[in-house]
Design a protein around this motif. Structure first.
Motif, PDB file in Angstrom:
ATOM      1  N   ARG A  82      12.942   2.712  -4.735  1.00  0.00           N
ATOM      2  CA  ARG A  82      13.694   4.152  -4.248  1.00  0.00           C
ATOM      3  C   ARG A  82      11.936   5.706  -3.844  1.00  0.00           C
ATOM      4  NH1 ARG A  82      16.598   6.344  -9.502  1.00  0.00           N
ATOM      5  NH2 ARG A  82      14.876   5.662 -11.198  1.00  0.00           N
ATOM      6  N   LEU A  88       5.097   8.176  10.171  1.00  0.00           N
ATOM      7  CA  LEU A  88       4.200   8.879  10.484  1.00  0.00           C
ATOM      8  C   LEU A  88       3.284   8.542  10.851  1.00  0.00           C
ATOM      9  CD1 LEU A  88       4.061  11.696  11.740  1.00  0.00           C
ATOM     10  CD2 LEU A  88       3.620  12.601   9.468  1.00  0.00           C
ATOM     11  N   ILE A 123       9.435   4.628  -2.332  1.00  0.00           N
ATOM     12  CA  ILE A 123       8.372   4.612  -1.418  1.00  0.00           C
ATOM     13  C   ILE A 123       7.568   5.795  -0.893  1.00  0.00           C
ATOM     14  CG2 ILE A 123      10.136   3.875   0.059  1.00  0.00           C
ATOM     15  CD1 ILE A 123       8.166   0.827   0.866  1.00  0.00           C
ATOM     16  N   PRO A 167       0.761  -1.249   0.101  1.00  0.00           N
ATOM     17  CA  PRO A 167      -0.074  -0.128   0.295  1.00  0.00           C
ATOM     18  C   PRO A 167       0.899   1.670   0.040  1.00  0.00           C
ATOM     19  CG  PRO A 167      -0.161  -1.291   2.116  1.00  0.00           C
ATOM     20  CD  PRO A 167       0.909  -1.688   1.021  1.00  0.00           C
TER      21      PRO A 167
HETATM   22  C1  HEM Z   1      -2.036   5.064   4.576  1.00  0.00           C
HETATM   23  C2  HEM Z   1      -1.375   5.951   4.785  1.00  0.00           C
HETATM   24  C3  HEM Z   1      -0.408   6.227   3.016  1.00  0.00           C
HETATM   25  C4  HEM Z   1      -0.360   5.867   1.943  1.00  0.00           C
HETATM   26  C5  HEM Z   1      -0.957   4.792   1.649  1.00  0.00           C
HETATM   27  C6  HEM Z   1       0.833   6.507   1.697  1.00  0.00           C
HETATM   28  C7  HEM Z   1       1.397   5.779   0.217  1.00  0.00           C
HETATM   29  C8  HEM Z   1       2.104   6.195  -0.529  1.00  0.00           C
HETATM   30  C9  HEM Z   1       2.138   5.586  -1.861  1.00  0.00           C
HETATM   31  C10 HEM Z   1       1.448   4.685  -2.645  1.00  0.00           C
HETATM   32  C11 HEM Z   1       3.607   6.530  -2.611  1.00  0.00           C
HETATM   33  C12 HEM Z   1       3.692   5.893  -3.862  1.00  0.00           C
HETATM   34  C13 HEM Z   1       5.480   5.180  -4.113  1.00  0.00           C
HETATM   35  C14 HEM Z   1       5.493   4.517  -5.021  1.00  0.00           C
HETATM   36  O1  HEM Z   1       5.396   5.445  -5.977  1.00  0.00           O
HETATM   37  O2  HEM Z   1       5.976   3.543  -5.014  1.00  0.00           O
HETATM   38  C15 HEM Z   1       3.535   7.117  -1.464  1.00  0.00           C
HETATM   39  C16 HEM Z   1       4.885   8.329  -1.510  1.00  0.00           C
HETATM   40  C17 HEM Z   1       4.614   9.421  -0.913  1.00  0.00           C
HETATM   41  N1  HEM Z   1       4.378  10.062   0.664  1.00  0.00           N
HETATM   42 FE1  HEM Z   1       2.710   8.221   1.314  1.00  0.00          FE
HETATM   43  N2  HEM Z   1       1.202   7.504   2.126  1.00  0.00           N
HETATM   44  C18 HEM Z   1       0.234   7.692   3.022  1.00  0.00           C
HETATM   45  C19 HEM Z   1       0.898   8.663   4.009  1.00  0.00           C
HETATM   46  C20 HEM Z   1       2.071   9.675   4.010  1.00  0.00           C
HETATM   47  C21 HEM Z   1       2.169  11.020   4.336  1.00  0.00           C
HETATM   48  C22 HEM Z   1       1.359  10.269   6.427  1.00  0.00           C
HETATM   49  C23 HEM Z   1       3.147  11.231   4.094  1.00  0.00           C
HETATM   50  C24 HEM Z   1       3.799  12.679   4.795  1.00  0.00           C
HETATM   51  C25 HEM Z   1       4.243  13.026   6.172  1.00  0.00           C
HETATM   52  C26 HEM Z   1       3.420  10.704   2.888  1.00  0.00           C
HETATM   53  C27 HEM Z   1       4.417  11.214   1.793  1.00  0.00           C
HETATM   54  C28 HEM Z   1       5.244  10.172   0.902  1.00  0.00           C
HETATM   55  C29 HEM Z   1       5.627  11.141  -0.094  1.00  0.00           C
HETATM   56  C30 HEM Z   1       6.852  12.301   0.291  1.00  0.00           C
HETATM   57  C31 HEM Z   1       5.936  10.584  -1.010  1.00  0.00           C
HETATM   58  C32 HEM Z   1       6.791  10.660  -2.214  1.00  0.00           C
HETATM   59  C33 HEM Z   1       7.706   9.868  -2.362  1.00  0.00           C
HETATM   60  C34 HEM Z   1       8.256   9.913  -3.402  1.00  0.00           C
HETATM   61  O3  HEM Z   1       8.778  10.233  -4.813  1.00  0.00           O
HETATM   62  O4  HEM Z   1       9.773  10.303  -3.016  1.00  0.00           O
HETATM   63  N3  HEM Z   1       2.857   9.746   2.763  1.00  0.00           N
HETATM   64  N4  HEM Z   1       2.941   7.582  -0.696  1.00  0.00           N
END
Ligand code: HEM
Length: 175
Positions: A110, A118, A112, A105
């Motif tokens: 890289r 958090l 992720i 999920p």
């Molecule tokens: C249930 C909560 C969350 C889920 C299900 C989730 C899911 C995801 C997914 C699927 C991605 C894309 C990963 C990929 O491209 O392989 C992602 C990227 C990201 N998430 Fe979350 N996320 C959650 C919470 C959060 C929180 C709380 C933050 C920040 C406080 C956050 C910040 C980010 C950031 C900055 C990216 C981009 C990372 C990158 O491209 O290097 N996410 N998230």
């Protein structure tokens, strides 16, 4: 955090450059490898490739259907049944660190999600507090529906409307 994210990388690169300049044969090897892969135009060529029997044409943009994968009956027993306990029984099932390709999920590799620590704390704390402090009822005997709305995040089509009823003896309502 600033030092952890900048000085470390800078120092590593500075040391690597220093050592490469001290060892010209190693430096030549790196440059030969870069020239062989990238060439002299500074552009990595995409090639048609075959992965697990599937031909991926050059310049393809690949999307994974994570939703379907996480509902795959070959891996998940009765996948649509709400059974959170399945994650307690089997540690592999709750591995969402990007290493299990049945359950990711937060993505993988890289890019992720950087917010996992958090999200884990927030969701656990807020949900546990709401469930511990209140009983929850739907207004007018309504039933909770599970209709979905696909936006950037898959949300409920209709927001959940619920009535909280204080359940702890020390809650303000019960004093
Ligand atoms: C249930 C909560 C969350 C889920 C299900 C989730 C899911 C995801 C997914 C699927 C991605 C894309 C990963 C990929 O491209 O392989 C992602 C990227 C990201 N998430 Fe979350 N996320 C959650 C919470 C959060 C929180 C709380 C933050 C920040 C406080 C956050 C910040 C980010 C950031 C900055 C990216 C981009 C990372 C990158 O491209 O290097 N996410 N998230």
């Amino acid at each position: 955090m600033v030092i952890g994210g900048t000085d470390t990388t800078f120092a590593t690169m500075e040391w690597a450059m220093t050592e490469l300049l001290r060892h010209p044969n190693k430096l030549r090897k790196v440059i030969e490898e870069l020239d062989a892969i990238i060439g002299d135009q500074n552009v990595v060529e995409d090639e048609t490739t075959v992965i697990a029997g599937y031909t991926i044409p050059k310049n393809s943009c690949i999307f994974f259907n994570v939703r379907a994968i996480q509902r795959d009956a070959e891996f998940w027993e009765d996948p649509l049944r709400f059974e959170p306990e399945r994650f307690l029984k089997d540690t592999e099932k709750r591995n969402y660190t990007g290493n299990s390709f049945h359950f990711f999920p937060f993505g993988s590799g890289r890019r992720i999600c950087v917010g996992i620590p958090l999200a884990e704390k927030n969701i656990m704390q807020i949900l546990a507090t709401l469930l511990h402090c209140f009983d929850w009822e739907l207004p007018d005997g309504r039933q909770p529906d599970v209709k979905e709305k696909l936006q950037f995040v898959l949300t409920k089509a209709e927001p959940l409307v619920v009535v909280p009823i204080a359940r702890l003896s020390n809650s303000i309502q019960n004093q």
